[in-house]
Design a protein around this motif. Structure first.
Motif, PDB file in Angstrom:
ATOM      1  N   PHE A 197       0.626  -9.243   3.590  1.00 23.30           N
ATOM      2  CA  PHE A 197       0.970  -7.832   3.493  1.00 23.30           C
ATOM      3  C   PHE A 197       2.493  -7.667   3.492  1.00 23.30           C
ATOM      4  CE2 PHE A 197       1.702  -3.595   5.362  1.00 23.30           C
ATOM      5  CZ  PHE A 197       0.943  -2.836   4.491  1.00 23.30           C
ATOM      6  N   ILE A 198       3.027  -7.079   2.409  1.00 27.98           N
ATOM      7  CA  ILE A 198       4.491  -6.958   2.272  1.00 27.98           C
ATOM      8  C   ILE A 198       4.995  -5.669   2.893  1.00 27.98           C
ATOM      9  CG2 ILE A 198       6.429  -6.981   0.660  1.00 27.98           C
ATOM     10  CD1 ILE A 198       4.863  -9.450   0.276  1.00 27.98           C
ATOM     11  N   GLY A 199       4.316  -4.578   2.583  1.00 27.54           N
ATOM     12  CA  GLY A 199       4.794  -3.305   3.113  1.00 27.54           C
ATOM     13  C   GLY A 199       3.862  -2.176   2.730  1.00 27.54           C
ATOM     14  N   GLY A 200       3.997  -1.069   3.466  1.00 31.86           N
ATOM     15  CA  GLY A 200       3.167   0.100   3.188  1.00 31.86           C
ATOM     16  C   GLY A 200       3.994   1.346   3.300  1.00 31.86           C
ATOM     17  N   ALA A 201       3.843   2.242   2.339  1.00 31.94           N
ATOM     18  CA  ALA A 201       4.582   3.495   2.389  1.00 31.94           C
ATOM     19  C   ALA A 201       3.609   4.614   2.744  1.00 31.94           C
ATOM     20  CB  ALA A 201       5.240   3.773   1.051  1.00 31.94           C
ATOM     21  N   VAL A 202       3.915   5.320   3.841  1.00 37.22           N
ATOM     22  CA  VAL A 202       3.127   6.495   4.187  1.00 37.22           C
ATOM     23  C   VAL A 202       3.901   7.685   3.628  1.00 37.22           C
ATOM     24  CG1 VAL A 202       2.085   7.828   6.042  1.00 37.22           C
ATOM     25  CG2 VAL A 202       2.273   5.343   6.245  1.00 37.22           C
ATOM     26  N   VAL A 203       3.495   8.113   2.436  1.00 39.17           N
ATOM     27  CA  VAL A 203       4.274   9.117   1.709  1.00 39.17           C
ATOM     28  C   VAL A 203       3.586  10.470   1.821  1.00 39.17           C
ATOM     29  CG1 VAL A 203       5.550   7.593   0.195  1.00 39.17           C
ATOM     30  CG2 VAL A 203       3.206   8.161  -0.397  1.00 39.17           C
ATOM     31  N   CYS A 252       7.602  -3.410  -3.799  1.00 44.42           N
ATOM     32  CA  CYS A 252       7.429  -4.523  -2.860  1.00 44.42           C
ATOM     33  C   CYS A 252       7.372  -5.873  -3.571  1.00 44.42           C
ATOM     34  CB  CYS A 252       6.161  -4.334  -2.035  1.00 44.42           C
ATOM     35  SG  CYS A 252       6.248  -2.934  -0.892  1.00 44.42           S
ATOM     36  N   GLY A 277       2.814  -1.698  12.387  1.00 46.89           N
ATOM     37  CA  GLY A 277       2.141  -1.708  11.083  1.00 46.89           C
ATOM     38  C   GLY A 277       1.451  -0.429  10.640  1.00 46.89           C
ATOM     39  N   ALA A 330      -2.691   0.438   6.196  1.00 47.18           N
ATOM     40  CA  ALA A 330      -1.687  -0.521   6.663  1.00 47.18           C
ATOM     41  C   ALA A 330      -1.993  -0.965   8.083  1.00 47.18           C
ATOM     42  CB  ALA A 330      -0.296   0.114   6.606  1.00 47.18           C
ATOM     43  N   GLN A 331      -2.398  -0.015   8.911  1.00 47.21           N
ATOM     44  CA  GLN A 331      -2.677  -0.317  10.309  1.00 47.21           C
ATOM     45  C   GLN A 331      -3.862  -1.272  10.438  1.00 47.21           C
ATOM     46  OE1 GLN A 331      -5.410   1.017  12.345  1.00 47.21           O
ATOM     47  NE2 GLN A 331      -4.546  -0.227  13.980  1.00 47.21           N
ATOM     48  N   GLY A 357      -1.414   5.840   6.823  1.00 52.15           N
ATOM     49  CA  GLY A 357      -1.092   4.591   7.514  1.00 52.15           C
ATOM     50  C   GLY A 357      -2.324   3.863   8.028  1.00 52.15           C
ATOM     51  N   GLY A 402       6.366   7.665   6.552  1.00 47.84           N
ATOM     52  CA  GLY A 402       6.465   6.490   7.407  1.00 47.84           C
ATOM     53  C   GLY A 402       6.551   5.250   6.554  1.00 47.84           C
ATOM     54  N   TRP A 449      10.192   6.545  -2.323  1.00 51.87           N
ATOM     55  CA  TRP A 449       9.778   5.197  -1.918  1.00 51.87           C
ATOM     56  C   TRP A 449       8.922   4.476  -2.954  1.00 51.87           C
ATOM     57  CZ3 TRP A 449       8.534   6.438   3.930  1.00 51.87           C
ATOM     58  CH2 TRP A 449       9.719   6.256   4.670  1.00 51.87           C
ATOM     59  N   VAL A 461       6.052   1.268   6.491  1.00 51.71           N
ATOM     60  CA  VAL A 461       5.558   0.073   7.167  1.00 51.71           C
ATOM     61  C   VAL A 461       6.284  -1.097   6.534  1.00 51.71           C
ATOM     62  CG1 VAL A 461       3.540  -1.279   7.774  1.00 51.71           C
ATOM     63  CG2 VAL A 461       3.341   1.196   7.545  1.00 51.71           C
ATOM     64  N   THR A 469       0.824  -1.204   0.000  1.00 53.90           N
ATOM     65  CA  THR A 469       0.000   0.000   0.000  1.00 53.90           C
ATOM     66  C   THR A 469       0.860   1.257   0.000  1.00 53.90           C
ATOM     67  OG1 THR A 469      -0.063  -0.025   2.416  1.00 53.90           O
ATOM     68  CG2 THR A 469      -1.883  -1.097   1.282  1.00 53.90           C
ATOM     69  N   VAL A 492       4.345   1.226  -5.697  1.00 54.03           N
ATOM     70  CA  VAL A 492       4.485   0.440  -4.462  1.00 54.03           C
ATOM     71  C   VAL A 492       4.383  -1.054  -4.778  1.00 54.03           C
ATOM     72  CG1 VAL A 492       2.068   0.310  -3.617  1.00 54.03           C
ATOM     73  CG2 VAL A 492       3.976   0.480  -1.999  1.00 54.03           C
TER      74      VAL A 492
END
Lengths: 420, 420
Positions: free
Chosen positions: A302-308, A347, B285, A289-290, A286, B305, A317, B307, A279, A343
Motif C-alpha cells: 500500500f503506497i498511499g490513500g487520499a481522503v478527498v 502514487c 493509515g 485505507a484503514q 479512509g 486526509g 491530490w 494516508v 486509494t 491516485v
C-alpha cells in the motif's frame, strides 16, 4: 461435559453493554462439540454473584466466569469466589510479580488499587494475562472447574484462546467414546445469505456426516462446515469432500478459509502479483485505507490513500479536472474514474481504487439518491472500470458495503489476471 | 421490584445470535429505576426451561421470558410454563380469532402448525401482538407475574413498549416508598481506569445516595453516576452535586456526557470555533479520517486526509522536504511537524493533525522501538506542537491509542482557545 457461563457487571444488566463475550465462547465451544447449557448475567451484587457461582458449580463440570477482576471498587468477583469456596483471599507472589513487571515495562508506578488484582482465593491457580493486568484464575469447587476471566473482550478472548479452550479441549479428548470433528469456514462476499443457503443446500443429503452452518458478518457471509466421525481421518476425509463441492458451487465468492480475513487475503494476492495499490476515497472517508493498513506488513503493497472529502482536494491530490467536477458533480462515473486514475498516477502504483457517493443521511439527488456509490478500478493494460452501486441502510452500512465492493473489484480482477 | 429475564433458544447458547433483546429491556427498566437482577439464557431443552422458570418465579416479582412461542416444533416455552404452573395448555378462543384475522388479512390459509400458537396455559391472559402472530401471554405464578414474549426483536420490542413496560410502570407507581433515580455517564480519555477510580473515590463518602460505576472502552474510560432518592427532585439534585464535583476533579479528561461520542463531540467543538481540519496519517493509515467521516455532516469541518504510507507520498501530498526525511527519518518530530503543517497548507484548513510512528509488529529502531508514535498539531497563532508517545500492545492497540492521542491534542487546544 456440562458447561455454564456466568457474566458479572452492572453494565450487563442495565443495558449499557451487550454481552458479546458469551457469543464468542459459545461458538468456540460448539466447535468442540459442547453446547453451553446456561448463561447467567448478574450485576455487581456480592450475594448474587456468590449464589450464582454456587448454583452453577453444583450443576456444571466447567463454569467460565467473566468480569469483576479489575482494580476498582466494583471488582469483587474473586472475593465472591473465595466466599463460595469457603477460603480466604490471599496475595499471590506470582501475580504480584507480573503486575510489577507490567507496570515497570510501561514506566509507570504501580498504584495501590492495582495491587488488589494480586489477591486470589487460597488454592486457586493464577495464569498470566498476555493482554492485560488481571490474571486468569482457575479454581476447583467440588467436581467443577471454574475459570475467572477479565470481562474486557480483548483480554477475555486472548485468555480463552490461549489458556481456557486448550484445557477444555484436552479434557474432552481424554474422555472415552468421543467423536472427532473437522471444520472449515469458507468466507464469501458478494452473495446474500439466502442465496448461499440455496446454493449449498442440494449438497447436504450426500454428506450425512457434515453439518452446514451459516453466519452473516456483513458484508461477508460465512459457510461453516463441520464433519463428525469416529476417527479423525474419517472426519478429515468427509470435510475435504464437502469442501471441494462447496468451493465448486460458490466459485469466486469464496475469498478465504478459516481464520484468514479479507484485507490480508487481498494484500497477499497483490504481493504475489508483485503489484502495489493506492486509494482515493470520498464517502468512505479512509475506511478502505484503514482496513488495508491494519494488516501488518501492508506498507510493502500500500503506497498511499487520499481522503478527498472536498472537491478542492479531489483536484489537488488526485488530479480530478475541475471541468469534470463542474459538469458531472463529485458523485459520478467520470469523477470516480478520474480519482482512480489520478491516485494511481500520483502514487506510481500498479492499481488505483476510488470510491465516491452519498453515504447519507443528508445529500443525494433524484437520480443518485442516498446509498448511491461509484466504485472505480484503474490499472495496467485495461480501461478504467467504474460500477454504480446502490446500497440500502444507514451511513455506516453504506460506507461498509461501498468499501467492500470497491476492494472486491480489485480482488476479482486479480483472480482473472492470475488465471490468464 | 425484583425483575429477572429468561431468554430461550439454542441460537442463544451456541454463538449464533447475541442477545440484544435483554440489553434493550434492561435499559428501559433502568430508566424506570429498576435494575434487572439476573438474566438467564437457556437452550431449547424442556426441563431446563421449566426449571429456570420455577427458579426465577420463586425469586422475582416480575419475569420477562422471550423465545419459543412460534409455530415450529422447537417452540415449547408455554408448554414448560404450563408444566411449571401445574396447569394444562388450552386452546384460547380469542387467540384463535386473532390468528384467523391475521392470516385472512394476508390472504393466506392458516396452517395447522400456526394453530399451536393459540394454546396457552389455563388461567393465563393473552394480549394481541401488533407486529406478529404469537400473542403476549401473562401468567401469575405464586406472587410472581410472568410475561411471555416472542424472541423476534421487532415483536419483542413492540410488545414491551406497548404492553409490558406500561404495566410495570403502573405497578411501580402504585408502590409506597419507591425510589427515584437520576443518571449521568461522564466519558473520559487520557486517564487510566485505576487513576479514574482513585480520583473520584474520595468523593463517595459525601454522596451516600450516589452509586459510582466504571467502564473501560479503550482508549476511553467512562464513569457512571447513579443517584437514588425518595423524590425525583432529590435524585436530580444529588446527581447534579456529585457530577459537578467529578467534573472538577476530572477536568479536561471529560470529553462528553451520556450518549455523546468522541468524534461528534470534537467535530461540534470545531464547528463552534468556525474551524476546519485536515489530517496526515502514516501509522494510523486512515483511522483518524475514518473516525471523523463516520459522523454525519463531518464534511462541513473535515476537508481532507492524506494516508501517506510511503516517503514519496509524504513529500508529494503534504510537502515533507526530502532533506527532513533523509536526515531525521519518517518517524521523527521534524517529519510529524512537517506533515501537520503541510496538510494544513495543502487543504487550507484551520488545523492540521499528523501522526507517524511504528505500529508494529515489525519496524522500530533502538531509539524509537515499536509503539513509538509522534503526534503533531499545526494551527493559527502558535508554533506547531509535537508529542512523542509510547504505546504498549499490539498493532491494533497502538494505532487506536495513536489516533486517540492525536485527536486529543486538538481537543485540548480547542478547550484552551475557548477559555482564553
Amino acid at each position: 461435559m456440562r458447561v455454564e457461563l456466568l457474566c458479572t457487571g452492572d453494565e450487563l444488566v442495565t443495558g449499557l453493554i451487550t454481552d458479546t463475550n458469551s457469543t464468542y465462547l459459545e461458538a468456540r465451544l460448539f466447535d468442540l462439540g459442547v453446547k453451553v447449557e446456561r448463561v447467567v448475567l448478574v450485576g455487581d451484587v456480592r450475594p448474587d454473584i456468590t449464589q450464582t457461582l454456587l448454583e452453577a458449580a453444583a450443576r456444571a463440570d466447567v463454569v467460565v466466569v467473566s468480569g469483576g477482576l479489575g482494580p476498582t471498587a466494583d471488582d469483587f468477583t474473586l472475593e465472591c469466589a473465595a466466599a463460595a469456596a469457603g477460603v480466604p483471599l490471599e496475595e499471590d507472589a506470582r501475580v504480584l510479580e507480573w503486575l510489577r513487571e507490567r507496570y515497570a515495562a510501561r514506566g509507570v508506578p504501580i498504584n495501590p488499587s492495582a495491587l488488589r488484582m494480586a489477591r486470589i482465593p487460597r488454592g486457586s491457580e493464577p495464569v498470566r494475562n498476555p493482554a492485560g493486568s488481571a490474571p486468569l484464575v482457575v479454581l476447583t469447587l467440588g467436581r467443577c472447574r471454574l475459570f475467572f476471566l477479565p470481562g474486557v473482550p480483548r483480554e477475555y478472548r486472548a485468555l480463552l484462546d490461549n489458556e481456557v479452550l486448550p484445557r477444555i479441549r484436552a479434557e474432552l479428548e481424554s474422555r472415552p467414546g468421543r467423536l472427532f470433528r473437522a471444520f472449515r469456514l469458507l468466507r464469501t462476499v458478494g452473495i446474500p445469505e439466502s442465496e448461499l443457503d440455496l446454493a449449498v443446500a442440494p449438497l447436504a443429503p450426500s454428506h450425512p456426516r457434515v453439518v452446514f452452518g451459516f453466519r452473516t458478518h456483513a458484508p461477508e457471509n460465512h459457510l461453516k462446515l463441520m464433519a463428525e466421525a469416529p476417527t479423525q481421518a474419517e472426519a478429515d476425509q468427509a470435510l475435504a469432500a464437502v469442501e471441494a463441492e462447496c468451493r465448486r458451487v460458490l466459485g469466486r465468492h469464496v475469498f478465504a478459509a478459516d481464520g484468514e480475513e479479507y484485507a490480508p487475503a487481498l494484500l497477499s494476492a497483490l504481493g504475489r502479483a508483485g503489484a502495489t495499490l493506492a486509494t482515493a476515497e470520498s464517502c468512505t472517508g479512509g475506511l478502505i485505507a484503514q482496513r488495508l493498513t491494519a494488516v501488518p506488513g501492508s506498507s510493502t503493497v500500500f503506497i498511499g490513500g487520499a481522503v478527498v472529502y472536498s472537491e478542492k482536494m479531489k483536484t489537488a491530490w488526485v488530479g480530478v479536472p475541475t471541468e469534470v467536477l463542474e459538469r458531472h458533480t463529485a458523485v459520478s462515473t467520470p469523477t470516480a474514474v478520474a480519482m482512480a486514475e489520478g491516485v494511481r498516477a500520483a502514487c506510481g502504483a500498479t492499481y488505483g481504487l476510488a470510491v465516491t457517493g452519498y453515504a447519507g443521511p443528508g445529500g443525494g439527488t433524484p437520480e443518485d439518491p442516498v446509498g448511491t456509490v461509484y466504485c472505480a478500478l484503474a490499472g495496467p493494460g485495461f480501461a478504467t472500470r467504474c460500477e454504480r452501486m446502490s446500497f440500502s441502510g444507514d451511513r455506516e452500512r453504506v460506507r461498509l458495503f461501498a468499501a467492500s465492493h470497491t476492494l472486491e473489484m480489485l480482488r476479482q480482477h486479480l483472480l482473472t489476471a492470475a488465471q490468464s
